[in-house]
Design a protein around this motif. Structure first.
Motif, PDB file in Angstrom:
ATOM      1  N   HIS A  34       0.814  -1.211   0.000  1.00  0.00           N
ATOM      2  CA  HIS A  34       0.000   0.000   0.000  1.00  0.00           C
ATOM      3  C   HIS A  34       0.849   1.264   0.000  1.00  0.00           C
ATOM      4  O   HIS A  34       1.678   1.450   0.871  1.00  0.00           O
ATOM      5  N   PRO A  35       0.639   2.141  -0.957  1.00  0.00           N
ATOM      6  CA  PRO A  35       1.311   3.441  -0.916  1.00  0.00           C
ATOM      7  C   PRO A  35       0.527   4.396  -0.017  1.00  0.00           C
ATOM      8  O   PRO A  35      -0.618   4.705  -0.302  1.00  0.00           O
ATOM      9  N   TRP A  36       1.110   4.807   1.065  1.00  0.00           N
ATOM     10  CA  TRP A  36       0.472   5.780   1.937  1.00  0.00           C
ATOM     11  C   TRP A  36       1.024   7.155   1.583  1.00  0.00           C
ATOM     12  O   TRP A  36       2.207   7.397   1.676  1.00  0.00           O
ATOM     13  N   LYS A  37       0.159   8.041   1.150  1.00  0.00           N
ATOM     14  CA  LYS A  37       0.559   9.347   0.642  1.00  0.00           C
ATOM     15  C   LYS A  37       1.349  10.153   1.658  1.00  0.00           C
ATOM     16  O   LYS A  37       2.308  10.810   1.315  1.00  0.00           O
ATOM     17  N   GLY A  56       6.606  11.187  -4.673  1.00  0.00           N
ATOM     18  CA  GLY A  56       5.183  11.177  -4.347  1.00  0.00           C
ATOM     19  C   GLY A  56       4.326  10.330  -5.271  1.00  0.00           C
ATOM     20  O   GLY A  56       3.126  10.256  -5.089  1.00  0.00           O
ATOM     21  N   ILE A  57       4.935   9.675  -6.259  1.00  0.00           N
ATOM     22  CA  ILE A  57       4.193   8.828  -7.198  1.00  0.00           C
ATOM     23  C   ILE A  57       4.696   7.397  -7.062  1.00  0.00           C
ATOM     24  O   ILE A  57       5.903   7.157  -7.045  1.00  0.00           O
TER      25      ILE A  57
END
Length: 121
Positions: free
Chosen positions: A5-8, A71-72
């Protein structure tokens, strides 16, 4: 299937099983050090899983890895069988890394855990 999971707003590593709960193999825990991951650099992974069925050759694994870049989240490509790859027979890869007849590496050997297929339920 395992999904990272990418957590922003959180740079720590996270993961989740994204199957329907009826998968034959389940990953129970997964930890990565260092967190966040440094590239280039060394990486240590620790995992605990279980299976409801015997896992026998050929054992196909589809692994997807992602990394946050500015951030991507981008997929890490499969290069020379490292990265987001489909491994058609992990049993064969294990036999290449640890020839049959040799002792399993630590800590598998100490705990009597197998490092070759088949893996019992």
């Amino acid at each position: 299937m395992l999904r990272l999971h990418p957590w922003k707003y959180h740079a720590s590593f996270s993961w989740a099983n994204c199957g329907n709960g009826k998968d034959p193999a389940i990953l129970k825990t997964l930890s990565i050090q260092p967190d966040p991951i440094s590239i280039p650099g060394d990486l240590k992974a620790s995992a605990v899983g279980s299976t409801a069925i015997n896992l026998v050759a050929p054992l196909k694994v589809n692994l997807t890895l992602n990394k946050e870049v500015s951030g991507i989240w981008v997929r890490i490509p499969c290069v020379e069988e490292i990265g987001s790859c489909v491994y058609d027979d992990v049993c064969q890869l294990l036999d290449q890394a640890i020839p049959p007849g040799e002792n399993c590496p630590e800590p598998l050997y100490t705990y009597g855990l197998p490092c070759h297929c088949p893996f019992k339920a």
